[in-house]
Design an enzyme around this catalytic site. Sequence first.
Site, short mmCIF file in Angstrom:
data_model
loop_
_atom_site.label_atom_id
_atom_site.label_comp_id
_atom_site.label_asym_id
_atom_site.label_seq_id
_atom_site.Cartn_x
_atom_site.Cartn_y
_atom_site.Cartn_z
N ASP A 244 17.86 -6.64 41.44
CA ASP A 244 18.76 -5.51 41.16
C ASP A 244 18.00 -4.19 41.02
O ASP A 244 16.79 -4.17 40.77
CB ASP A 244 19.50 -5.76 39.83
N HIS A 295 25.20 -2.29 44.23
CA HIS A 295 25.06 -2.35 42.77
C HIS A 295 25.54 -1.04 42.15
O HIS A 295 24.97 -0.56 41.17
CB HIS A 295 23.59 -2.63 42.42
N HIS A 386 14.53 -7.98 38.90
CA HIS A 386 14.61 -6.55 39.25
C HIS A 386 13.40 -6.16 40.10
O HIS A 386 12.26 -6.42 39.68
CB HIS A 386 14.67 -5.69 37.98
ZN ZN Z 1 21.27 -3.18 37.29
#
Ligand code: ZN
Length: 434
Positions: A244, A295, A386
């Site tokens: 992400d 996102h 991430h």
């Molecule tokens: Zn995020």
Amino acid sequence: MVEQNTTDEVVEKLRIEITRKINRRKRRRRLQLCLVSFVLFLGIVVAVVLGNQSATIYVEANSLEIFQDSEKPEFNIQVTVEGKSNLVLDKDTGYTVESLREDIEEGIAIGIDCELVPSDIDGEEYQEGTYVIDAYLAEEYQEKLSNEWKKKIRIEIVDGNIEVKNKLGYWEDDTFISWDSEVVKEQWISSQGDTYYIDQSGHKLEDTQLQVGLMCYTFDSEGKLISSEPYIDPDKPTIAITYDDGPSSYTYELLEVLESYDVHATFFMQGASIKEKYQDTLIKMLEIGCELGNHSTTHADLTKLSSSEIEDEMDITSGKIEALTGELPTVMRPPYGAVNQSVKDTVDFPIILWNVDTEDWKTENPQDIVDHILEEVSDGDIILMHDTKSWTVEATEEVIPLLIEQGYQIVTVSELAEVKGVELQDGVTYRFIE
Ligand code: ZN
């Protein structure tokens, strides 16, 4: 009577004797004539040879051997003169046979060509084989040779050849021996423009298929690779790793790690981070089989926005992704995993959550992330990480070979759904896919 007979016999003998002598002399004279003619003929031949073509220049292109990954070699020639090297070819300039020899040696009077066939698209390697090194006289000299120099000099050119050898080794039946005499095992071999795979017993695979990562390779009866198709084995445990908040300056490096293990991941990108400088990164995602996800644009909690604000958050990011890659995202992940009915009703994507949270944003220790994944992972999981943290790249590099060792196939979210026979639907949330 007796007297008369005797005289006749003597006369007859004398006649015969004289005739023989005459014949002998005639024969000798004929022989002498023949000899003189022959000597004269030889003289003429020698005169023609010496007088008309007084020198011969022999040019020989040197043969050589190279490996297919060598740079294109320099071609050399050997030049020798037989006969008068000081013979003047051009009275006005004083150009001699020796001058011509020098011009040949320096490559002025001669050209050398060798068309090496490239074995790869970049043309950085050559296909193995024997190639002719073609040496030829420059046109200007060719012309002089057939006109004003015709009777003075002859040039004989012998082409050479170049042997291009495989960079790794050579075949011995269905085994491949490296140049340091080892039998090659578990390795891809590129030979004569075809690709082969040598198995762990040291033999090339023939008439069979090989599964490596997410690819299935098919070989014909000669062992040549004839197709490679993505294949996910439904009988093997399969998981999706997701990243992400990117793209970031770490993403490209991360993609190289994924590529090196031939695994796929899904990237949920936020619009605010999608910049033109990351175009190569986004294109690489697609090239290596990764999935593009949305996102939001500002990383907003979508449950606190109106429908039209949610739409904007989605559309801006999708537009940015499309502008850089030509492709639209196929899945979305709401920031913080925050979903309500309004979000479900508004987004035109499957809503992908997660069931393994590495909390990689909290720790700076890659080992924590690795341990966390190995403790929790099971078939059908969706793992959250991430691609904005350097330690996440390190953790990925460490954990992927361990997961592969445990038999996991690492795929995108959409691939996970497909192999599990689940049809992803817009506005529906997924935490894992079984
Ligand atoms: Zn995020």
